[in-house]
Design a protein around this motif. Structure first.
Motif, PDB file in Angstrom:
ATOM      1  N   ALA A  17       0.830  -1.200   0.000  1.00 49.08           N
ATOM      2  CA  ALA A  17       0.000   0.000   0.000  1.00 49.08           C
ATOM      3  C   ALA A  17       0.870   1.257   0.000  1.00 49.08           C
ATOM      4  O   ALA A  17       0.658   2.167  -0.811  1.00 49.08           O
ATOM      5  CB  ALA A  17      -0.924  -0.008   1.211  1.00 49.08           C
ATOM      6  N   ILE A  18       1.852   1.261   0.881  1.00 51.09           N
ATOM      7  CA  ILE A  18       2.693   2.460   0.983  1.00 51.09           C
ATOM      8  C   ILE A  18       3.576   2.597  -0.261  1.00 51.09           C
ATOM      9  O   ILE A  18       3.809   3.697  -0.769  1.00 51.09           O
ATOM     10  CB  ILE A  18       3.523   2.459   2.300  1.00 51.09           C
ATOM     11  N   ASP A  19       4.010   1.464  -0.798  1.00 52.32           N
ATOM     12  CA  ASP A  19       4.825   1.467  -2.008  1.00 52.32           C
ATOM     13  C   ASP A  19       4.030   2.011  -3.191  1.00 52.32           C
ATOM     14  O   ASP A  19       4.510   2.851  -3.957  1.00 52.32           O
ATOM     15  CB  ASP A  19       5.300   0.037  -2.294  1.00 52.32           C
ATOM     16  N   ALA A  20       2.780   1.545  -3.325  1.00 54.22           N
ATOM     17  CA  ALA A  20       1.917   1.994  -4.419  1.00 54.22           C
ATOM     18  C   ALA A  20       1.683   3.497  -4.309  1.00 54.22           C
ATOM     19  O   ALA A  20       1.707   4.225  -5.304  1.00 54.22           O
ATOM     20  CB  ALA A  20       0.596   1.242  -4.387  1.00 54.22           C
ATOM     21  N   LYS A  21       1.477   3.938  -3.065  1.00 55.20           N
ATOM     22  CA  LYS A  21       1.218   5.358  -2.844  1.00 55.20           C
ATOM     23  C   LYS A  21       2.445   6.195  -3.203  1.00 55.20           C
ATOM     24  O   LYS A  21       2.332   7.230  -3.866  1.00 55.20           O
ATOM     25  CB  LYS A  21       0.834   5.578  -1.373  1.00 55.20           C
ATOM     26  N   ALA A  22       3.633   5.735  -2.793  1.00 54.49           N
ATOM     27  CA  ALA A  22       4.873   6.458  -3.105  1.00 54.49           C
ATOM     28  C   ALA A  22       5.049   6.551  -4.614  1.00 54.49           C
ATOM     29  O   ALA A  22       5.413   7.605  -5.149  1.00 54.49           O
ATOM     30  CB  ALA A  22       6.071   5.758  -2.464  1.00 54.49           C
ATOM     31  N   LYS A  23       4.785   5.451  -5.302  1.00 52.48           N
ATOM     32  CA  LYS A  23       4.954   5.437  -6.764  1.00 52.48           C
ATOM     33  C   LYS A  23       3.964   6.397  -7.437  1.00 52.48           C
ATOM     34  O   LYS A  23       4.309   7.090  -8.395  1.00 52.48           O
ATOM     35  CB  LYS A  23       4.767   4.023  -7.303  1.00 52.48           C
ATOM     36  N   GLN A  24       2.741   6.414  -6.908  1.00 53.20           N
ATOM     37  CA  GLN A  24       1.734   7.325  -7.458  1.00 53.20           C
ATOM     38  C   GLN A  24       2.182   8.776  -7.277  1.00 53.20           C
ATOM     39  O   GLN A  24       2.054   9.604  -8.169  1.00 53.20           O
ATOM     40  CB  GLN A  24       0.371   7.080  -6.788  1.00 53.20           C
ATOM     41  N   MET A  25       2.742   9.056  -6.084  1.00 51.75           N
ATOM     42  CA  MET A  25       3.204  10.422  -5.810  1.00 51.75           C
ATOM     43  C   MET A  25       4.331  10.821  -6.757  1.00 51.75           C
ATOM     44  O   MET A  25       4.377  11.956  -7.244  1.00 51.75           O
ATOM     45  CB  MET A  25       3.655  10.542  -4.346  1.00 51.75           C
ATOM     46  N   ILE A  26       5.235   9.870  -7.027  1.00 51.37           N
ATOM     47  CA  ILE A  26       6.332  10.153  -7.968  1.00 51.37           C
ATOM     48  C   ILE A  26       5.751  10.420  -9.356  1.00 51.37           C
ATOM     49  O   ILE A  26       6.144  11.382 -10.037  1.00 51.37           O
ATOM     50  CB  ILE A  26       7.346   8.979  -7.993  1.00 51.37           C
ATOM     51  N   ALA A  27       4.770   9.597  -9.748  1.00 51.77           N
ATOM     52  CA  ALA A  27       4.125   9.783 -11.055  1.00 51.77           C
ATOM     53  C   ALA A  27       3.448  11.148 -11.133  1.00 51.77           C
ATOM     54  O   ALA A  27       3.377  11.766 -12.200  1.00 51.77           O
ATOM     55  CB  ALA A  27       3.113   8.664 -11.298  1.00 51.77           C
ATOM     56  N   ASN A  34      12.821   7.835  -1.397  1.00 48.08           N
ATOM     57  CA  ASN A  34      12.356   6.470  -1.137  1.00 48.08           C
ATOM     58  C   ASN A  34      13.387   5.668  -0.346  1.00 48.08           C
ATOM     59  O   ASN A  34      14.434   5.302  -0.852  1.00 48.08           O
ATOM     60  CB  ASN A  34      12.058   5.779  -2.474  1.00 48.08           C
ATOM     61  N   PHE A  35      13.038   5.403   0.929  1.00 46.91           N
ATOM     62  CA  PHE A  35      13.887   4.562   1.774  1.00 46.91           C
ATOM     63  C   PHE A  35      13.341   3.135   1.831  1.00 46.91           C
ATOM     64  O   PHE A  35      13.636   2.382   2.745  1.00 46.91           O
ATOM     65  CB  PHE A  35      13.958   5.121   3.200  1.00 46.91           C
ATOM     66  N   GLY A  36      12.487   2.805   0.862  1.00 44.18           N
ATOM     67  CA  GLY A  36      11.822   1.496   0.908  1.00 44.18           C
ATOM     68  C   GLY A  36      12.591   0.386   0.212  1.00 44.18           C
ATOM     69  O   GLY A  36      12.234  -0.781   0.336  1.00 44.18           O
ATOM     70  N   GLN A 356       7.000  13.670   2.102  1.00 42.18           N
ATOM     71  CA  GLN A 356       7.302  12.824   0.931  1.00 42.18           C
ATOM     72  C   GLN A 356       8.526  11.930   1.164  1.00 42.18           C
ATOM     73  O   GLN A 356       9.404  11.804   0.300  1.00 42.18           O
ATOM     74  CB  GLN A 356       7.483  13.671  -0.328  1.00 42.18           C
ATOM     75  N   VAL A 357       8.572  11.332   2.354  1.00 41.45           N
ATOM     76  CA  VAL A 357       9.625  10.361   2.643  1.00 41.45           C
ATOM     77  C   VAL A 357       8.964   8.990   2.807  1.00 41.45           C
ATOM     78  O   VAL A 357       8.089   8.820   3.663  1.00 41.45           O
ATOM     79  CB  VAL A 357      10.411  10.746   3.919  1.00 41.45           C
ATOM     80  N   ALA A 358       9.364   8.025   1.956  1.00 39.10           N
ATOM     81  CA  ALA A 358       8.768   6.690   2.025  1.00 39.10           C
ATOM     82  C   ALA A 358       9.649   5.759   2.842  1.00 39.10           C
ATOM     83  O   ALA A 358      10.861   5.691   2.656  1.00 39.10           O
ATOM     84  CB  ALA A 358       8.590   6.127   0.614  1.00 39.10           C
ATOM     85  N   MET A 359       9.011   5.052   3.797  1.00 41.50           N
ATOM     86  CA  MET A 359       9.713   4.076   4.636  1.00 41.50           C
ATOM     87  C   MET A 359       8.784   2.880   4.814  1.00 41.50           C
ATOM     88  O   MET A 359       7.610   2.956   4.482  1.00 41.50           O
ATOM     89  CB  MET A 359      10.039   4.708   5.991  1.00 41.50           C
ATOM     90  N   VAL A 360       9.308   1.776   5.320  1.00 44.63           N
ATOM     91  CA  VAL A 360       8.449   0.612   5.528  1.00 44.63           C
ATOM     92  C   VAL A 360       8.118   0.501   7.017  1.00 44.63           C
ATOM     93  O   VAL A 360       9.030   0.356   7.838  1.00 44.63           O
ATOM     94  CB  VAL A 360       9.128  -0.686   5.048  1.00 44.63           C
ATOM     95  N   PRO A 361       6.846   0.612   7.389  1.00 44.24           N
ATOM     96  CA  PRO A 361       6.498   0.484   8.801  1.00 44.24           C
ATOM     97  C   PRO A 361       6.765  -0.935   9.306  1.00 44.24           C
ATOM     98  O   PRO A 361       6.585  -1.903   8.572  1.00 44.24           O
ATOM     99  CB  PRO A 361       5.000   0.797   8.831  1.00 44.24           C
TER     100      PRO A 361
END
Ligand code: PLP
Length: 397
Positions: A17-27, A34-36, A356-361
């Motif tokens: 979910a968080i990965d998809a959201k980060a990618k959408q934001m980049i798009a 992205n620290f994921g 806009q910092v992506a991490m994995v909870p």
């Protein structure tokens, strides 16, 4: 169509979910840090690519033996002997389509309905799903941050029941970076052997250890331990070969034979030309690996020091892999723009939405007070991402 009970039990990756959201934001044109990342940010070394291209030109385009080409197995056997002090014969080695596939084969061969499989937490999430797929019951053992997220012999003994079949160990570990010492492994092995518990040892991060620490394979402790251990390793992390899909196992003869049989009816051999690349990776120059390790070491140091200086965040120094796993429990109850942080998932969502910092909870790994940051990304991104994080922390109320 109705899907099977087995399929219904599989959960989608909680990181998705968080990965998809980060990618959408980049798009959408947002500058996401992205620290994921779960893979090295380096390209596969040139001599490895060349070996695969040559194999392709020379006609290595057909089925190979199911468990791998003899020359790759020979290279793997020499690696085990030189790096780990472990002696195996050719029919104890099974090469598969990535270490994830090796793990899948091992769980399918070793466990069945009613078995309990011990899983030190935080754990890599695919272990959980693969154990369930094999029909067994995962039993998490919560490890403690003050113990470096390493399971102790006492915690292990307490978790063992008459149903315990095996334990999955992962050193150096994802997501915590924990590296077990020889003495720690000996103490665990004693409990495991005494209770007849098998071991799957995932050593995919073997080459990524820091500060002069040594990677020890639990199988190398003595023959008794070796005889009840399946060692898992692969090319993805050490040689930046995640897309090539080559992993391998070393196991007692009957276990290796069964895994190869299973593989013969599912994927057959791993890709022929990827095997040629893997052989070149193991037998060729290790300079690219050393260079990568140097850069990881520098980023790790910067990241840990920076995180430790941030208010409300504590951070262990990870011994290996390319992740840090900081704790946010002191931030619980704080808020930003009416959004209150109750756990690390809230913190991760806040970081993605506000800075806009992506991490994995940590919940993705069975732990809800920590989050995982990967340093398999450039130093510039690390500096920028951590600066943003510090500014966010300053604004929490
Ligand atoms: C990346 C990873 C693997 C799997 O790697 P493959 O690409 O399938 O070889 C296995 N275990 C852990 C802990 C990992 O992080």
């Amino acid at each position: 169509m109705e899907i099977s009970q087995r399929a219904q039990n599989i959960s989608a990756s909680p990181t998705l979910a968080i990965d998809a959201k980060a990618k959408q934001m980049i798009a959408d044109g947002k500058k996401v840090i992205n620290f994921g990342a779960g893979e090295p940010d380096f390209d596969t070394p040139e001599h490895i690519k060349k070996a695969a291209v040559e194999a392709l030109k020379e006609g290595a385009t057909k089925y190979t033996p199911v468990a791998g080409i003899p020359s790759l197995k020979k290279a793997i056997i020499e690696k085990f002997s030189m790096d780990n002090g472990l002696d195996y014969e050719s029919d104890q080695i099974v090469v598969s389509c990535g270490a994830k596939h090796s793990l899948y084969n091992a769980f399918m061969i070793l466990c069945q309905q009613g078995d309990e499989v011990l899983l030190p937490a935080p754990y890599w999430v695919s272990y959980l799903e693969q154990i369930k797929l094999a029909g067994a019951t995962p039993v998490a053992i919560k490890t403690r941050e003050e113990n470096g997220f390493k399971v102790t012999p006492e915690e292990l003994q307490q978790a063992i029941t008459s149903k315990t079949r095996l334990i999955i160990l992962n050193s150096p570990g994802n997501p915590t970076g924990a590296v077990y010492t020889r003495d720690e492994l000996s103490a665990l092995a004693e409990v495991l052997v005494k209770n007849n518990v098998y071991i799957i040892s995932d050593e995919i991060y073997e080459k990524l250890v820091y500060d002069g620490q040594e990677h020890i394979s639990i199988a190398a402790l003595d023959t008794q331990v070796k005889d009840c251990t399946v060692v898992i390793n692969g090319m993805s992390k050490s040689y930046s070969m995640t897309g090539w899909r080559i992993g391998y196992t070393a196991a007692p003869h009957n276990v290796a034979r069964s895994m190869a049989n299973l593989q013969s009816h599912s994927t057959s051999n791993p890709t022929s030309i990827a095997q040629a690349g893997a052989r070149a990776a193991i037998t060729g120059s290790q300079a690219p690996l050393e260079n990568m390790l140097e850069q990881f070491a520098e980023r790790r140091k910067y990241m840990v020091e920076s995180l430790k200086s941030m208010p409300g965040i504590s951070c262990n120094i990870p011994g290996g892999a390319f992740y840090v796993f900081p704790n946010i429990k002191d931030l619980i109850g704080k808020s930003f723009n009416d959004k209150t942080i109750q756990n690390a998932s809230d913190f991760a969502s806040l970081a993605l939405d506000e800075i806009q910092v992506a991490m994995v909870p940590g919940i993705a790994f069975g732990e809800n007070e920590c989050f995982r940051l990967s340093y398999a990304t450039s130093m510039n991104s690390i500096e920028e991402g951590l600066n943003r994080l510090r500014r966010l922390l300053d604004k929490l109320q």
